[in-house]
Design an enzyme around this catalytic site. Structure first.
Site, mmCIF file in Angstrom:
data_model
loop_
_atom_site.group_PDB
_atom_site.id
_atom_site.type_symbol
_atom_site.label_atom_id
_atom_site.label_comp_id
_atom_site.label_asym_id
_atom_site.label_seq_id
_atom_site.Cartn_x
_atom_site.Cartn_y
_atom_site.Cartn_z
ATOM 1 N N ASN A 154 -1.302 -6.109 0.999
ATOM 2 C CA ASN A 154 -1.039 -7.536 0.792
ATOM 3 C C ASN A 154 -1.411 -8.415 1.995
ATOM 4 O O ASN A 154 -1.776 -9.565 1.819
ATOM 5 C CB ASN A 154 0.417 -7.757 0.371
ATOM 6 C CG ASN A 154 1.404 -7.204 1.362
ATOM 7 O OD1 ASN A 154 1.048 -6.424 2.245
ATOM 8 N ND2 ASN A 154 2.651 -7.596 1.216
ATOM 9 N N GLU A 251 8.179 -0.117 7.568
ATOM 10 C CA GLU A 251 8.340 -1.448 6.942
ATOM 11 C C GLU A 251 8.116 -1.251 5.455
ATOM 12 O O GLU A 251 6.976 -1.157 5.003
ATOM 13 C CB GLU A 251 7.311 -2.430 7.521
ATOM 14 C CG GLU A 251 7.534 -2.797 8.964
ATOM 15 C CD GLU A 251 8.773 -3.653 9.174
ATOM 16 O OE1 GLU A 251 9.348 -4.146 8.185
ATOM 17 O OE2 GLU A 251 9.185 -3.804 10.334
ATOM 18 N N CYS A 285 6.599 -8.360 0.612
ATOM 19 C CA CYS A 285 7.689 -7.380 0.639
ATOM 20 C C CYS A 285 9.065 -8.026 0.736
ATOM 21 O O CYS A 285 10.029 -7.549 0.157
ATOM 22 C CB CYS A 285 7.495 -6.449 1.821
ATOM 23 S SG CYS A 285 7.227 -7.344 3.357
ATOM 24 N N GLU A 459 9.377 -5.009 13.666
ATOM 25 C CA GLU A 459 8.090 -5.494 14.148
ATOM 26 C C GLU A 459 8.301 -6.876 14.748
ATOM 27 O O GLU A 459 9.335 -7.517 14.526
ATOM 28 C CB GLU A 459 7.079 -5.539 12.994
ATOM 29 C CG GLU A 459 6.781 -4.144 12.475
ATOM 30 C CD GLU A 459 5.510 -4.018 11.663
ATOM 31 O OE1 GLU A 459 5.369 -4.760 10.687
ATOM 32 O OE2 GLU A 459 4.677 -3.161 12.006
HETATM 33 P P1 NDP Z 1 1.952 2.253 -0.741
HETATM 34 O O1 NDP Z 1 3.260 2.787 -0.310
HETATM 35 O O2 NDP Z 1 1.376 2.704 -2.018
HETATM 36 O O3 NDP Z 1 0.841 2.533 0.369
HETATM 37 C C1 NDP Z 1 1.007 2.128 1.724
HETATM 38 C C2 NDP Z 1 -0.027 2.826 2.578
HETATM 39 O O4 NDP Z 1 0.323 4.201 2.731
HETATM 40 C C3 NDP Z 1 -1.428 2.811 1.989
HETATM 41 O O5 NDP Z 1 -2.366 2.660 3.025
HETATM 42 C C4 NDP Z 1 -1.512 4.177 1.360
HETATM 43 O O6 NDP Z 1 -2.829 4.593 1.176
HETATM 44 C C5 NDP Z 1 -0.769 5.028 2.365
HETATM 45 N N1 NDP Z 1 -0.258 6.291 1.869
HETATM 46 C C6 NDP Z 1 0.063 6.636 0.610
HETATM 47 N N2 NDP Z 1 0.549 7.895 0.564
HETATM 48 C C7 NDP Z 1 0.563 8.366 1.842
HETATM 49 C C8 NDP Z 1 0.960 9.600 2.464
HETATM 50 N N3 NDP Z 1 1.472 10.607 1.768
HETATM 51 N N4 NDP Z 1 0.819 9.727 3.816
HETATM 52 C C9 NDP Z 1 0.324 8.700 4.547
HETATM 53 N N5 NDP Z 1 -0.085 7.514 4.001
HETATM 54 C C10 NDP Z 1 0.045 7.343 2.680
HETATM 55 O O7 NDP Z 1 2.143 0.662 -0.722
HETATM 56 P P2 NDP Z 1 1.157 -0.459 -1.261
HETATM 57 O O8 NDP Z 1 -0.121 -0.414 -0.513
HETATM 58 O O9 NDP Z 1 1.138 -0.399 -2.743
HETATM 59 O O10 NDP Z 1 1.935 -1.782 -0.785
HETATM 60 C C11 NDP Z 1 3.009 -2.312 -1.459
HETATM 61 C C12 NDP Z 1 4.325 -1.861 -0.856
HETATM 62 O O11 NDP Z 1 4.360 -2.176 0.528
HETATM 63 C C13 NDP Z 1 5.517 -2.581 -1.464
HETATM 64 O O12 NDP Z 1 6.574 -1.689 -1.691
HETATM 65 C C14 NDP Z 1 5.905 -3.570 -0.394
HETATM 66 O O13 NDP Z 1 7.235 -3.976 -0.456
HETATM 67 C C15 NDP Z 1 5.580 -2.842 0.851
HETATM 68 N N6 NDP Z 1 5.378 -3.773 1.941
HETATM 69 C C16 NDP Z 1 6.325 -3.841 2.938
HETATM 70 C C17 NDP Z 1 6.217 -4.762 3.956
HETATM 71 C C18 NDP Z 1 7.231 -4.824 5.069
HETATM 72 O O14 NDP Z 1 6.902 -5.366 6.118
HETATM 73 N N7 NDP Z 1 8.436 -4.310 4.906
HETATM 74 C C19 NDP Z 1 5.106 -5.724 4.000
HETATM 75 C C20 NDP Z 1 4.151 -5.537 2.938
HETATM 76 C C21 NDP Z 1 4.311 -4.609 1.941
HETATM 77 P P3 NDP Z 1 -3.649 4.166 -0.151
HETATM 78 O O15 NDP Z 1 -2.954 2.995 -0.767
HETATM 79 O O16 NDP Z 1 -4.973 3.847 0.377
HETATM 80 O O17 NDP Z 1 -3.571 5.356 -1.024
#
Ligand code: NDP
Length: 485
Positions: A154, A251, A285, A459
């Protein structure tokens, strides 16, 4: 279709762009049209090794520089980001589909803020002196080593900087893996950092899906993992990091409450609800997606909300007049439409929107459900789309308990003119980031992060320094050493 600001290869390692076509290719899709705008190759084991080796080799010399020297490079990078804000914002819009109206004031600018803030702080990082009679202890604030950042889709530029800036300020090196949905922006961050004088190997970007992230997290050369992502991914990454006793920042997601009391300024509360539900098409998020509105003002609130939503300009996100863009992907659109169907099936009342738009790209209307109850799926699960749930309440103690009745604890907001109640409610929220008469501000000066399952660590702000450095205590004896035998 290519764009002028597009990066020239998939990865950025040891100060330069690197391609390895042996990696599985994946397409980058422009969310506003569904068209392919780039092809990226996922990192092979050789690319992952190259990035980690570069980060490991470059880190000690960087940590040995003075904070002033490190900070100067970071602040130069921040200035370049600001000068290129237009191009970076256009790229961010291609990567995410978020309107240029947003990206031009939020993404590269907040990334630049982080580089400027932590660049300024680098020279101020110190240990302390603890006098013990004639003897003393001093502490050294030392870097952790190699930090891995893993980003959600995002805020690709912001996340790359929010993780990179404190890490670099403390003398660490970084290997960053963006989400495969939005892989382009972090490459530009790496390019700019090196243009500003960052020595090669200190900020590397490798692409790929979760398997690449998992390979990074489990590597022995990595000392710290910072993830922005969902709770399920957070659990996996946290567990993998724990196996190597690595430092973590998590996060994660949320289902945050926003409470609107009967004495609230309705116009401001509606503004807060719009910012906390529909900015970035709801893909934030910390969004306050459970909006508890006092029954005495509920209909007035809903009416004004509908009137304001009707003025949203939905369309081409590159047009500066557009204020509401598409969702990031077909997948996220389908997830959101699924939740809207669940909301209807479980008896909530749609008061605005609810439909996919008949046009190319992943567009959906901003959607408001009223008469939502605490047990409904749309009130319990994170949707990560433009869907607001409005719930009724009459009593403060009751709404407090309901607001906190969730496994998440990322953010929370309250709208009221009663100053005592505002602070009492903020104190009682089980959330890491709270808002009084505002919502979703995230200045670099303030700590940002979650409690409960929404995360670990903070952060931004001075607090982030504790998560990217460690203290070493050095004991100094002035006299003889007494031993028992
Ligand atoms: P995901 O949890 O699907 O993915 C996050 C990242 O982790 C991606 O780069 C993903 O790779 C990677 N990933 C997935 N599986 C693994 C693993 N087993 N080991 C290491 N890395 C892995 O989240 P989204 O990208 O769909 O983002 C949305 C989510 O993020 C929502 O839940 C949102 O609330 C949260 N979020 C939290 C924020 C905060 O600051 N608290 C801010 C923004 C979002 P890939 O997707 O390339 O497979």
């Amino acid at each position: 279709m290519t764009y002028p600001t597009q990066p020239t290869a998939s990865h950025f390692i040891n100060g330069q762009y690197v391609e390895d076509t042996a990696g599985t290719p994946f397409d980058v899709i422009y969310p506003a049209t569904g068209a392919k705008i780039a092809t990226i190759h996922s990192a092979t084991p050789a690319i992952i090794d190259q990035a980690l080796a570069a980060a490991k080799a470059a880190q000690p010399a960087w940590a040995a520089m003075t904070g002033t020297e490190r900070g100067r490079i970071m602040r130069r990078a921040s200035e370049i980001m600001r000068e290129r804000n237009h191009d970076l914002s256009v790229l961010e819009t291609f990567d995410t589909g978020k309107p240029y109206q947003e990206t031009s004031v939020v993404d590269a600018t907040s990334g630049a803020d982080a580089l400027e803030y932590f660049g300024g702080m680098a020279a101020t990082l110190t240990g302390e002196h603890i006098q013990l009679g004639e003897d003393w202890v001093y502490t050294r604030r030392e870097a952790l080593g190699v930090c891995v950042g893993i980003g959600a889709w995002n805020y690709p530029t912001q996340i790359a900087c929010w993780k990179g800036a404190p890490a670099l300020a403390c003398g660490n090196s970084v290997v960053f893996k963006p989400s495969e949905t939005t892989p382009l922006c972090a490459l530009k961050v790496a390019e700019i950092l090196h243009e500003a004088g960052l020595p090669a190997g200190l900020y590397n970007v490798v692409q790929g899906l979760g398997d690449v992230g998992a390979a990074l997290v489990t590597d022995d050369r990595v000392d710290k993992v910072s993830l922005t992502g969902s709770v399920p991914t957070g659990k996996k990454v946290y567990a993998a990091a724990a196996a190597g006793i690595k430092h973590v920042t998590m996060e994660l997601g949320g289902k945050s409450p926003m409470i609107v009391f009967e004495d609230a300024d309705i116009e401001n509360a509606v503004s807060g609800a719009i910012l906390g539900n529909f900015y970035s098409s709801g893909q934030v998020c910390s969004n306050g997606t459970r909006v508890f509105v006092h029954t005495s003002i509920k209909e007035a609130f809903l009416k004004r909300l509908s009137e304001r939503l009707a003025t949203a300009v939905i369309g081409d996100p590159q047009d500066p007049a557009t204020s509401f863009g598409p969702m990031v992907s077909q997948r996220q659109l389908d997830i959101t439409l699924g939740y809207i169907e669940k909301g209807k099936a479980e008896g909530a009342r749609i008061t605005y929107g609810g439909n996919r738009l008949e046009k190319d790209g992943f567009y959906i209307e901003p959607t408001v459900f009223a008469d939502v109850t605490d047990d409904m799926t749309i009130a319990r699960e994170e949707i990560f789309g433009p869907v607001m749930a409005v719930l009724d309440f009459e009593d403060e103690a009751d709404v407090m308990a309901r607001a906190n009745d969730t496994e998440f604890g990322l953010a929370a907001g309250v709208f009221t003119k009663d100053i005592s109640r505002a602070h009492r409610v903020a104190a009682n929220f089980e959330a890491g980031t709270c808002y009084i008469n505002t919502y979703n501000d995230a200045p670099v000066e303030a700590p940002f992060g979650g409690s409960k399952q929404s995360g670990v660590g903070r952060e931004n702000s001075k607090a982030a320094i504790n998560h990217y450095s460690q203290l070493k205590s050095v004991y100094v004896r002035m006299g003889d050493v007494e031993a028992p035998f």
